[in-house]
Write a protein that holds these residues in place. Structure first.
Motif, PDB file in Angstrom:
ATOM      1  N   VAL B   9       0.834  -1.197   0.000  1.00  0.00           N
ATOM      2  CA  VAL B   9       0.000   0.000   0.000  1.00  0.00           C
ATOM      3  C   VAL B   9       0.871   1.249   0.000  1.00  0.00           C
ATOM      4  CG1 VAL B   9      -1.965   1.105   1.105  1.00  0.00           C
ATOM      5  CG2 VAL B   9      -1.562  -1.307   1.472  1.00  0.00           C
ATOM      6  N   GLY B  66       9.708   2.530   3.279  1.00  0.00           N
ATOM      7  CA  GLY B  66       8.567   1.811   3.818  1.00  0.00           C
ATOM      8  C   GLY B  66       8.909   0.861   4.938  1.00  0.00           C
ATOM      9  N   LEU B  78       3.900  -1.040   3.809  1.00  0.00           N
ATOM     10  CA  LEU B  78       3.509   0.362   3.643  1.00  0.00           C
ATOM     11  C   LEU B  78       4.725   1.098   3.115  1.00  0.00           C
ATOM     12  CD1 LEU B  78       1.531   1.028   6.928  1.00  0.00           C
ATOM     13  CD2 LEU B  78       0.633   0.497   4.691  1.00  0.00           C
ATOM     14  N   ALA B  79       4.604   1.698   1.952  1.00  0.00           N
ATOM     15  CA  ALA B  79       5.759   2.357   1.351  1.00  0.00           C
ATOM     16  C   ALA B  79       5.352   3.723   0.822  1.00  0.00           C
ATOM     17  CB  ALA B  79       6.312   1.515   0.218  1.00  0.00           C
TER      18      ALA B  79
END
Lengths: 301, 133
Positions: B9, B66, B78-79
Motif C-alpha cells: 500500500v 517503507g 507500507l511504502a
C-alpha cells in the motif's frame, strides 16, 4: 422606471453570469470526484499506519523519541495552515483562516511567538496580512498535491521541533465530512500525543484489531526505539498529507455548493428581472396608446 | 503449505494485493524472506527490490521508504512509493540518476549530500528492478 433596453441588458448579463457559475459547479463536481477517490485510496494506508504505530508505541517507554517528548518551556509555536488557492467557494477559506488566527491568538496570549507555514494562496495572504512570521508558503500547489509536498512541509516542522526552534506544531485544515459539511479542524501535530485518540475515526479503526491481535509476540527489526525513530517522522508526513487531501476535497465540495447557490440566485434574479421587463414593456405600450388616443381626440376636437 | 496474503500500500493506491507463496524484502538489516505462517514481524525496509512469488513465478517491485508488517499470515508493506517492474519509467529514472550523480560530483556547499545520495540510490534501484522484468 428603467428603460426597456437597460432591463434587457441586465437580463442578458445575469444569464451570462449564470452560465459561468453553472460551468464552475460542474468543474468542481468533476474535481471533487477525483479528490474523493484519492482520499479513499489513501485511507487504507493511513489506517494501517496508525495501527502499526499504536502497537509499537505501546511497547516503548514514554519519551523514547524527541517527537513524542513535550518541551518544558513553550515559547515558539508553528501553525501549518492548509487552504485553497482560489476563492469563490463560500466561507470555506474564511472559516479555516478564522480558526487558524484564533489558535494563533490563543498561543500568542499564552506567551508564545507564532509562525505560519502555509499551503494555499488564500491562507498565505491572510497570514501575511495579519502580520505573522512566515516560515514557508506553497502557493498554487493545491491543484497538484502529492506526498512529496506533504513531506517537505512536514520535514520543515519536524526539523524545527527537533532543533527546539518550535515547541508546538499545529495543523489547521478543512476536514471533509460530507458534501454539505466541511468544518475547519485544528490538530496538534507535534508533540505527538497518545496515538489512540489522535483523530476521530480512531475508535473504528482500532476496534477490529482487538479481535485478531498479534497471534504471537512481535519480532522487531531493527529494535523498537530505532524503528520508532523511522516511523514517527513519516507519520507526521502522513498527517500533513491527510490535511492536504481533505482540504482539497472540501474545497471542491464547498465550491460546488457555493456555485449551486449562485446559479439558483441567478435564476431568481432573471425571473424578477423578466417580470420587471414585461411590466416596463406594458407601461411603454400603454403610454404610447394614450398618446395616440389623445392625439386622435385632439384632431377630432 | 498454504499461502501468504501480500498487500503493498502507498499513500496513493494499493499496488499489490494477492496470495503469494513467498516474499523477499530489502530489510534495513539485510534482505529477508517471508514464508506462510511466519512469526509476527515488523521491519523497516530499505530502498530496493521486493520479490514475491505467485504460482511459481517471481514478480518484482520497486520499494522506497517503507516498512513491512507480518501478522496472522497477512503481510502488509507500507511504502511511500512502490512500482511494479513493468510500470517503472526507465527514462525518468535514468535522468534522475544522472542528475544525482552530477550533484554529488559537483562538491557544492549548497547541495544536500544526504538527499542527493538518497535520490541516486532510488534511481539506481529503480533501474535495477526495471532490468528484472
Amino acid at each position: 422606471m428603467p428603460s426597456l433596453k437597460d432591463v434587457k441588458m441586465k437580463i442578458v448579463g445575469v444569464g451570462k453570469t449564470k452560465q459561468i457559475t453553472k460551468a464552475m459547479n460542474m468543474v468542481a463536481s468533476a474535481k471533487l470526484r477525483g479528490a474523493q477517490a484519492r482520499i479513499e485510496r489513501f485511507r487504507p494506508y493511513a489506517t494501517k499506519y496508525r495501527q502499526v504505530l499504536a502497537d509499537l508505541a505501546r511497547k516503548v517507554e514514554g519519551n523514547a523519541h524527541p517527537l513524542l517528548a513535550e518541551h518544558e518551556e513553550k515559547k515558539n509555536c508553528a501553525v501549518v495552515m492548509v487552504t485553497s488557492d482560489r476563492g469563490l467557494c463560500g466561507s470555506f477559506n474564511g472559516n479555516i483562516i478564522t480558526q487558524a488566527l484564533k489558535l494563533a491568538k490563543e498561543k500568542t496570549d499564552a506567551g508564545m511567538s507564532v509562525s505560519f507555514a502555509c499551503v494555499g494562496r488564500k491562507g498565505r495572504d491572510a497570514a501575511r496580512k495579519a502580520g505573522y512570521n512566515m516560515l514557508t508558503c506553497y502557493a498554487d500547489r493545491m491543484g497538484s498535491i502529492d506526498f512529496a509536498l506533504a513531506g517537505s512541509v512536514a520535514d520543515e516542522v519536524i526539523n524545527g521541533y527537533e532543533t527546539l526552534a518550535f515547541d508546538e506544531v499545529w495543523l489547521v485544515y478543512g476536514e471533509f465530512v460530507s458534501m454539505g459539511h466541511q468544518p475547519p479542524r485544528s490538530l496538534c501535530l507535534l508533540p505527538l500525543k497518545a496515538l489512540e485518540d489522535v483523530d476521530g475515526d480512531g475508535g473504528a479503526a482500532d476496534a477490529p484489531r482487538e479481535g485478531n491481535g498479534p497471534h504471537c509476540e512481535y519480532v522487531y527489526e531493527p529494535k523498537e526505539e530505532k524503528l520508532l525513530a523511522e516511523l514517527l517522522p513519516r507519520y507526521v508526513r502522513v498527517q500533513v498529507y491527510r490535511g492536504l487531501l481533505d482540504t482539497s476535497a472540501s474545497e471542491h465540495a464547498a465550491r460546488m455548493a457555493a456555485m449551486d447557490n449562485a446559479t439558483r440566485n441567478c435564476n431568481e434574479l432573471i425571473n424578477s428581472l423578466t417580470l420587471l421587463y414585461n411590466k416596463t414593456r406594458q407601461a411603454a405600450i400603454t403610454s404610447e396608446l394614450i398618446d395616440i388616443v389623445g392625439g386622435a381626440e385632439a384632431l377630432n376636437g | 503449505m498454504g499461502t501468504l496474503q501480500l498487500e503493498v500500500v502507498t499513500p496513493d493506491k494499493t499496488v499489490v494485493s494477492s496470495e503469494t507463496e513467498m516474499v523477499v524484502c530489502p530489510g534495513v538489516e539485510g534482505e529477508f524472506g517471508v514464508l506462510p505462517q511466519h512469526v509476527s514481524l515488523l521491519s523497516a525496509l530499505k530502498i530496493g527490490a521486493l520479490r514475491y512469488r505467485v504460482g511459481g513465478k517471481d514478480e518484482y517491485l520497486f520499494i522506497s521508504g517503507g516498512f513491512a508488517d507480518v501478522n496472522n499470515n497477512i503481510m502488509t508493506v507500507l511504502a511511500e512509493s512502490a512500482e511494479r517492474a513493468a510500470d517503472i519509467d526507465t527514462a525518468r529514472a535514468q535522468a534522475a540518476k544522472e542528475r544525482a550523480e552530477k550533484r554529488l560530483t559537483a562538491h557544492d556547499e549548497a547541495v544536500d549530500m544526504a538527499r542527493a545520495e538518497a535520490s541516486l540510490t532510488r534511481a539506481v534501484s529503480r533501474l535495477h528492478v526495471a532490468a528484472l522484468r
